[in-house]
Design an enzyme around this catalytic site. Sequence first.
Site, PDB file in Angstrom:
ATOM      1  N   SER A 145       0.831  -1.195   0.000  1.00 55.70           N
ATOM      2  CA  SER A 145       0.000   0.000   0.000  1.00 55.70           C
ATOM      3  C   SER A 145       0.873   1.256   0.000  1.00 55.70           C
ATOM      4  O   SER A 145       1.599   1.501  -0.954  1.00 55.70           O
ATOM      5  CB  SER A 145      -0.967  -0.045   1.192  1.00 55.70           C
ATOM      6  OG  SER A 145      -1.946   0.956   1.093  1.00 55.70           O
ATOM      7  N   HIS A 185      -4.025  -0.802  -4.332  1.00 57.92           N
ATOM      8  CA  HIS A 185      -5.463  -1.098  -4.176  1.00 57.92           C
ATOM      9  C   HIS A 185      -6.175  -0.741  -5.491  1.00 57.92           C
ATOM     10  O   HIS A 185      -7.277  -0.193  -5.484  1.00 57.92           O
ATOM     11  CB  HIS A 185      -6.086  -0.292  -3.028  1.00 57.92           C
ATOM     12  CG  HIS A 185      -5.461  -0.524  -1.690  1.00 57.92           C
ATOM     13  ND1 HIS A 185      -5.689  -1.648  -0.937  1.00 57.92           N
ATOM     14  CD2 HIS A 185      -4.604   0.252  -0.972  1.00 57.92           C
ATOM     15  CE1 HIS A 185      -5.009  -1.560   0.208  1.00 57.92           C
ATOM     16  NE2 HIS A 185      -4.338  -0.420   0.199  1.00 57.92           N
ATOM     17  N   GLU A 237      -4.744  -5.598  -5.117  1.00 56.39           N
ATOM     18  CA  GLU A 237      -4.507  -6.165  -3.788  1.00 56.39           C
ATOM     19  C   GLU A 237      -4.018  -7.607  -3.892  1.00 56.39           C
ATOM     20  O   GLU A 237      -4.316  -8.315  -4.858  1.00 56.39           O
ATOM     21  CB  GLU A 237      -5.785  -6.095  -2.946  1.00 56.39           C
ATOM     22  CG  GLU A 237      -6.191  -4.669  -2.600  1.00 56.39           C
ATOM     23  CD  GLU A 237      -7.474  -4.597  -1.790  1.00 56.39           C
ATOM     24  OE1 GLU A 237      -8.134  -5.651  -1.624  1.00 56.39           O
ATOM     25  OE2 GLU A 237      -7.822  -3.494  -1.328  1.00 56.39           O
TER      26      GLU A 237
END
Length: 352
Positions: A133, A175, A202
């Site tokens: 992330s 994401h 993801e």
Amino acid sequence: MSELQGGPGALFAIGGAEDKLKKRTVLQEFVEAAGGSKARIVVVPTASALGPDVIDVYRALFAALGAESVVGVRPENREDADDPAFISPLNDATGVFMTGGNQLKLAGVVTGTAFGRAVTAAHARGAAVGGTSAGASILAEHMIAFGRSGATPRQRMSQLSGGLGLVQGAIVDQHFAQRNRYGRLLSLVAQSPGLLGIGVDEDTAAVFRGSHLEVVGRGAVTIFDGSRITSNGHYAGRSEPLLASGVVLHVLPATATFDLQDRVLLSFGKQPPATELAEMEAAEADLRKLAKEIAAEGVSPKYYADRKRRAGRRTSKKSAAAGESRPEATEPITAGADSELPDRTQADNGNT
């Protein structure tokens, strides 16, 4: 200091929400790249709003995957990031892993500090450096600080800040499919066409080794190449849709390999073992030699194929004739009896 040698290590840009309970494919790949059973991993949870628990989670995960040691180092401000006590563990690391969280905080603490330079130095001597992330975005020279979701690229849709610069000539978003970040990444490519836009799903990693990108994990890596784009980014008003014509799109699933320099797909799918590849190459060479020999004699290769087919039919007839004299042989199939046989097409389609 680490004994790693042989040039820069691998870079892992993980799209977030990596599997931590079942196969753990992405994390396993990272541990292997960091040295496997000899891996000494430093976890950097600066971006995370969680407390010591986040370090405990990754310590348990990496230990279960075979790492030799896992330590947590958490600079909370730029003063910490220039403190030798925080930097020292990086000097012996074979892997550096940055967690998710607030990417603007991570950039504000790490970039341009002694800690950030130590991460870069670890990578240069061969350590695997990765992040999930926010920890993925900071690997690039230009990182997305924040922005809106949506499929349509719009002016001022996102904001850039400085990253570590380990990935050159690209912007990494995460994401990607799950939070519909197509528009914001495409808007940045429309405004900076020289940069590749790399969006990572993801439980997926874009693994950078030199000028090659390999995809690992459950999802895909999406690449926007705007080198030939036509855009109105230089005059579009605030929040207006951006023109983005001529962008080349690559959607790369696991096993795909991409050349970042030439911006082309190199390979995809499971590759045969090296021994099988050698046998295939030898067989192809034999076929080419045979074809040349046939051509030199002035005879078409089809002639030999027809002869082989005819010989096969003669052998089948002889076998059938021999079978009629045997007591256990079945009755021959007569004309029209094909309709009583099972339909092969239906059987192949599962309609049994």
